[in-house]
Enzyme design. Sequence first.
Site, PDB file in Angstrom:
ATOM      1  N   ASP A  40      37.247  22.103  26.785  1.00  0.00           N
ATOM      2  CA  ASP A  40      38.654  22.126  27.178  1.00  0.00           C
ATOM      3  C   ASP A  40      39.438  21.144  26.289  1.00  0.00           C
ATOM      4  OD1 ASP A  40      40.358  23.373  29.556  1.00  0.00           O
ATOM      5  OD2 ASP A  40      41.011  21.297  29.364  1.00  0.00           O
ATOM      6  N   TYR A  71      50.059  19.404  28.153  1.00  0.00           N
ATOM      7  CA  TYR A  71      50.220  20.757  27.622  1.00  0.00           C
ATOM      8  C   TYR A  71      51.511  20.871  26.813  1.00  0.00           C
ATOM      9  CZ  TYR A  71      46.267  22.503  30.287  1.00  0.00           C
ATOM     10  OH  TYR A  71      45.003  22.730  30.753  1.00  0.00           O
ATOM     11  N   HIS A  76      33.245  27.414  32.391  1.00  0.00           N
ATOM     12  CA  HIS A  76      34.135  26.452  31.750  1.00  0.00           C
ATOM     13  C   HIS A  76      33.743  25.002  32.016  1.00  0.00           C
ATOM     14  CE1 HIS A  76      37.909  25.251  29.889  1.00  0.00           C
ATOM     15  NE2 HIS A  76      38.167  24.478  30.922  1.00  0.00           N
TER      16      HIS A  76
END
Length: 486
Positions: A255, A405, A462
Amino acid sequence: MWQEFLPNAWESLLSRIRSFEFSQKNAILVPVAALGVGGMLVCWLRSRHKIKTLEMGDGWWGSGERPLKGKEDESIRPFKIETSDKEIEDLHHRLDRARYAPPLEEAAFHYGFNSDYLRKVVAYWRNQFDWHKQVEVLNKYPHFLTTIEGINIHFIHVKPSYVPHGRAVQPLLMVHGWPGSFYEFYKIIPLLTEPAKHGLTEGDGVFEVICPSIPGYGFSEAPHQKGFDTVAAARIFHKLMNRLGFKEYYLQGGDWGSAITTNMAQMLPQSVKGLHLNMVFITIQGLGRMISVMLGAYVPWLIGLTREDVRRVYPFAQKNIYNILRESGYLHIQATKPDTAGCGLNDSPVGLAAYILEKFSTWTDDSFLDRDDGALESKYSLDELLTNVMIYWVTSSIVSSMRFYKENMSKFPGPAADPRLGVHVPTGIAAFPQELTHTPRTWAKDVFKNIVTYSYMPRGGHFAAFQEPKLLAQDIMHFVRKVEQL
């Protein structure tokens, strides 16, 4: 007569000497000139292949302007996570006042977190979850704080209790992502620091593990200035490792941790012995890559795709484009207006839990969408899941974590490794079958120029370290063993 002859003889002798000197000079100058030209050619060729690095730069993320005088406090301070009855009472009060919207019939997790199951999670959180006990669990590893570029950086540093004779201790920095935390690594740490106790082959050594919290996540202070991205995080973590006394070290991440550690490898390749990733960011752009994607569906062998690559990638529209669109709604919000959605999540523990835990369902296995409970408890315990949520709650870090982000998505190349630089350090890739996207080795090597190991993992998604710690630990050890042999 000899008087007339002497000047002529002398002139003839001088002429011969000059001729000899000239020929000797030619004999020397020609190879020297050739060497010079050859040297220039070698230098030119080397310059063409010289590894380009990511500029390290510097930064200031503290409040206000950077002080003009005075050196930053470089001390490393022990840290302990604490809680209070007041903190828990406030949480319980908010949980008691939660409002729920009834789910659609047979919706399972296709519309997001199913509110019927959410009631059960909140009931457990309110009546059975013991935060005092989980704080003790969190404190079982040594925690520290240090100030870098104006903000406090939190990390845990775990050393092996026993090092077998002749074994090397390898420093390993492991970086988490969103919506995870340093707690994701609590299951894998003992496997890496004490492999023999857990039935794992030690290979070329054991590890001492450093797990920092990304600034703005958990107990690392949030940046006070705009612009904090993966490059800034990479620089800070290099400074952290240097402050801990390490000149060379291994990196591991998935990630955001993948993007940060990749930037670290591009920034100071001389310090990175090896880079291990369980998620790879690459960009699907350019005519060549698009042709590769199209050909892969019909003649995969022509472009270097394996049968397993084909199984994981195709049909491309469904397995990549549709799945990404379905799972990336949060990304568009956080990459544009994170503070708006963050206000509600920071104020409501129930909303925060639903927002975070939904990812631990579908990102672990997309088939969990069909389950009313998201199959959350098939891979994790509620204590584990709620401990991760509590790290966000007690630190009020959901908004600052979401801002990461926006800071990254507004820049080229975003979270993907900059293809113009490439990654030249030894790289290991663990490709888990339920990861959000699959990156075949033949695509990855466009950016990662020195792939030492590439493993098709048999299961997992993930949150690899949290879900399949033993598989990930084994792959890290296999990778490091290969690098050390090289």
